[in-house]
Design an enzyme around this catalytic site. Structure first.
Site, PDB file in Angstrom:
ATOM      1  N   SER A  14       0.808  -1.223   0.000  1.00 37.62           N
ATOM      2  CA  SER A  14       0.000   0.000   0.000  1.00 37.62           C
ATOM      3  C   SER A  14       0.841   1.273   0.000  1.00 37.62           C
ATOM      4  O   SER A  14       0.321   2.339  -0.292  1.00 37.62           O
ATOM      5  CB  SER A  14      -0.938   0.004   1.204  1.00 37.62           C
ATOM      6  OG  SER A  14      -0.201  -0.167   2.393  1.00 37.62           O
ATOM      7  N   ASP A  50      -3.330   7.650   8.082  1.00 35.81           N
ATOM      8  CA  ASP A  50      -4.241   6.738   8.790  1.00 35.81           C
ATOM      9  C   ASP A  50      -3.413   5.824   9.698  1.00 35.81           C
ATOM     10  O   ASP A  50      -2.231   6.080   9.938  1.00 35.81           O
ATOM     11  CB  ASP A  50      -5.163   5.983   7.817  1.00 35.81           C
ATOM     12  CG  ASP A  50      -4.430   4.950   6.966  1.00 35.81           C
ATOM     13  OD1 ASP A  50      -3.294   4.567   7.314  1.00 35.81           O
ATOM     14  OD2 ASP A  50      -5.006   4.517   5.943  1.00 35.81           O
ATOM     15  N   HIS A  60      -0.597   4.398   7.286  1.00 33.69           N
ATOM     16  CA  HIS A  60       0.000   5.059   6.114  1.00 33.69           C
ATOM     17  C   HIS A  60       0.379   6.515   6.338  1.00 33.69           C
ATOM     18  O   HIS A  60      -0.301   7.232   7.080  1.00 33.69           O
ATOM     19  CB  HIS A  60      -0.977   4.951   4.933  1.00 33.69           C
ATOM     20  CG  HIS A  60      -1.382   3.538   4.650  1.00 33.69           C
ATOM     21  ND1 HIS A  60      -2.634   3.050   4.948  1.00 33.69           N
ATOM     22  CD2 HIS A  60      -0.686   2.504   4.135  1.00 33.69           C
ATOM     23  CE1 HIS A  60      -2.701   1.759   4.611  1.00 33.69           C
ATOM     24  NE2 HIS A  60      -1.525   1.411   4.123  1.00 33.69           N
TER      25      HIS A  60
END
Ligand code: NAG
Ligand code: NAG
Length: 383
Positions: A47, A340, A343
Site C-alpha cells: 500500500s 491513517d 499510512h
C-alpha cells in the site's frame, strides 16, 4: 510441517557473502556511457506504492482506498485507491523524472507506455497466506512477466529486453510480512524465530530481484522499511508505558530486515553484471519525522489524521463495502506524519521522494548522460 526443518534463505545470504569475498571486491565489467535515460518506471510493492490495483481485485473489497476521505486533498479530484490523503512517493518520483503518473497495471485500458505499477495494498513478500489481502510479490512478478511476454510478441525479444533494461524498478514492500502476518501469529513465531523469518523474507525478495534481472531489469530503487512499531495501528498493540513510546520490538524487526536487505544487495551487485541500485536508509528519514515532527513542518508525529481510538490506531477511515465505519478525521492532514493507522501523509511522501531524488543516484537512472557500469560485450552488440 516440512517448513520447520528447512531454512534455505540463510544459505543464499551466506552464498552471496561468499561470492563477495571470492570476488575480492573487484567491480565487474567496464564503464560506459548510457545512451539514454530511463523513460519507464515499473513499481512493485504494497500500500505504500499501490495507486489503485486493489480496486480491480474482487476478492479484497475491505482493503481498498477508493472511498473518502482517501484522496482528501483533492489532487486527483477524489479517492483513487491510493492509501493517503494525496500522492505517494512514486507519484512524486514519476513527476521529477518528467513522466506521467504510472497507472495501476490492472486498470483496464491503462496506458503502459511509461511503465506500470503492480503494487497491491496488503501485499507481502512471502506468498499469500490466504488471509485475503493483496497480491503477494510473486503474483506481481507473474503479472510483470505476462506483460513482458506480450511485449516480446509485439516488438521481439531483443527490443523488449533492451527496453526493460533501460527502465527503473521501484520496490517498496515488506511491512505486512511483519505487522500483519508475523506479530499477530503466535504459531508462525513458534515455527520461525525472528532471524529465520527475516531470512526467509529477504530470501524471497532476493529471488524476485534476480528474476527481474533475468528479464533485463538493471536499475533498482528500494524504499527500506520505516519504524513499524510507530505506526499508530502497531503503537496501540505495544506495552502501555509512557505516552510517546513506539512498539520497539516491532521496529527492531524492520531494522534487522533493512540490514539483511542491504547485505543481500551488496552481494547481488557483485554477482550480477550491470546491476545498479539505490537503497537509502528511509528508516531514519521516517523516524526523524516521527520523533521530531516540528523540525520538518509537522505538528503531530504520533496520531493518525484518520482513524479511531488511541493514536487513531484502530484502522478505520471512511466507508468500505462492508458499510460506513465510525472514524475521526483531523482538520489538517499536512500537520500529521500519519494519514491513517498505517499510512503516511502526502507531505511525508513528498519529503521522502525529494530526499530520494536529491540524495541518491536515482535521478541519474533517469538522466541521459548518467554513467553506469555495463558489460562491454553487450555494448558492442548494441552498436
Ligand atoms: C520463500 O518463502 C518460503 C515460505 O513461504 C520458504 O519456504 C522459502 O524457502 C523462501 N525462499 C527463499 C529463496 O528464501
Ligand atoms: C493499552 O491500553 C489500551 C487502552 O488505553 C488497551 O485497549 C490496550 O489493550 C492496552 N494494551 C496492552 C498491551 O495492555
Amino acid at each position: 510441517m516440512g517448513r520447520l526443518t528447512s531454512s534455505p534463505p540463510p544459505i543464499s545470504i551466506v552464498f552471496l557473502a561468499f561470492l563477495v569475498l571470492a570476488n575480492g571486491g573487484n567491480a565487474l565489467g567496464g564503464s560506459s556511457t548510457e545512451r539514454s535515460g530511463a523513460r519507464r518506471l515499473f513499481i512493485f510493492g504494497d500500500s505504500t506504492v499501490d495507486v489503485g490495483n486493489n480496486n480491480y481485485i474482487d476478492s479484497i473489497p475491505s482493503h481498498r482506498a477508493r472511498h473518502p476521505p482517501y484522496g482528501l486533498n483533492g489532487f486527483f479530484g477524489g479517492p483513487t485507491g491510493r492509501f493517503s490523503d494525496g500522492r505517494l512517493v512514486v507519484d512524486f518520483i514519476a513527476d521529477y523524472a518528467g513522466l506521467p503518473f504510472i497507472p495501476p497495471f490492472l486498470q483496464p485500458s491503462a496506458k503502459l507506455d511509461n511503465g506500470a505499477n503492480f503494487a497491491s495494498g496488503g501485499a507481502t513478500i512471502l506468498p499469500e497466506t490466504g488471509k485475503g489481502w493483496g497480491l503477494a510479490l510473486g503474483t506481481q512478478l507473474n503479472l510483470f512477466k505476462k506483460m513482458q511476454r506480450s511485449l516480446a510478441r509485439e516488438f521481439g525479444d531483443a527490443k523488449t529486453k533492451e527496453q526493460l533494461s533501460e527502465a527503473v524498478y521501484f520496490i517498496s514492500i515488506g511491512s505486512n510480512d511483519y505487522i500483519v502476518d508475523y506479530i499477530s501469529d503466535l504459531e508462525l513465531q513458534k515455527m520461525y524465530p525472528p532471524e529465520e523469518y527475516i531470512g526467509m523474507v529477504i530470501g524471497n525478495l532476493t529471488q524476485a530481484i534476480q528474476e527481474l534481472y533475468e528479464t533485463g531489469a538493471r536499475k533498482f530503487s528500494f524504499l527500506s522499511l520505516g519504524p513499524l512499531g510507530c505506526a499508530p495501528a502497531v503503537r496501540v498493540l505495544g506495552p502501555n508505558g509512557t505516552h510517546g513510546r513506539c512498539f520497539e520490538e516491532v521496529s527492531e524487526l524492520a531494522v534487522a530486515h533493512n540490514n539483511m536487505l542491504s547485505a543481500s544487495l551488496v552481494g547481488l551487485e557483485y554477482l550480477l553484471e550491470g546491476f545498479k541500485y539505490v537503497n537509502p536508509n528511509a528508516y531514519e528519514w521516517i523516524g526523524d519525522r516521527i520523533y521530531h515532527p516540528l523540525k520538518y513542518g509537522f505538528i503531530d508525529g504520533e496520531n493518525a489524521c484518520c482513524g479511531r481510538g488511541p493514536y487513531g490506531g484502530i484502522y478505520s477511515c471512511g466507508d468500505t463495502k462492508e458499510g460506513m465505519k465510525e472514524y475521526e478525521l483531523c482538520g489538517s492532514p499536512e500537520e500529521h506524519v500519519w494519514w491513517d493507522s498505517y499510512h503516511l501523509s502526502e507531505k511525508v511522501n513528498e519529503q521522502l521522494a525529494k530526499k530520494l531524488w536529491k540524495n541518491t543516484a536515482l535521478k541519474g537512472f533517469f538522466t541521459k548522460d548518467s554513467v553506469i557500469t555495463d558489460d562491454p560485450t553487450n555494448l558492442q552488440d548494441e552498436l
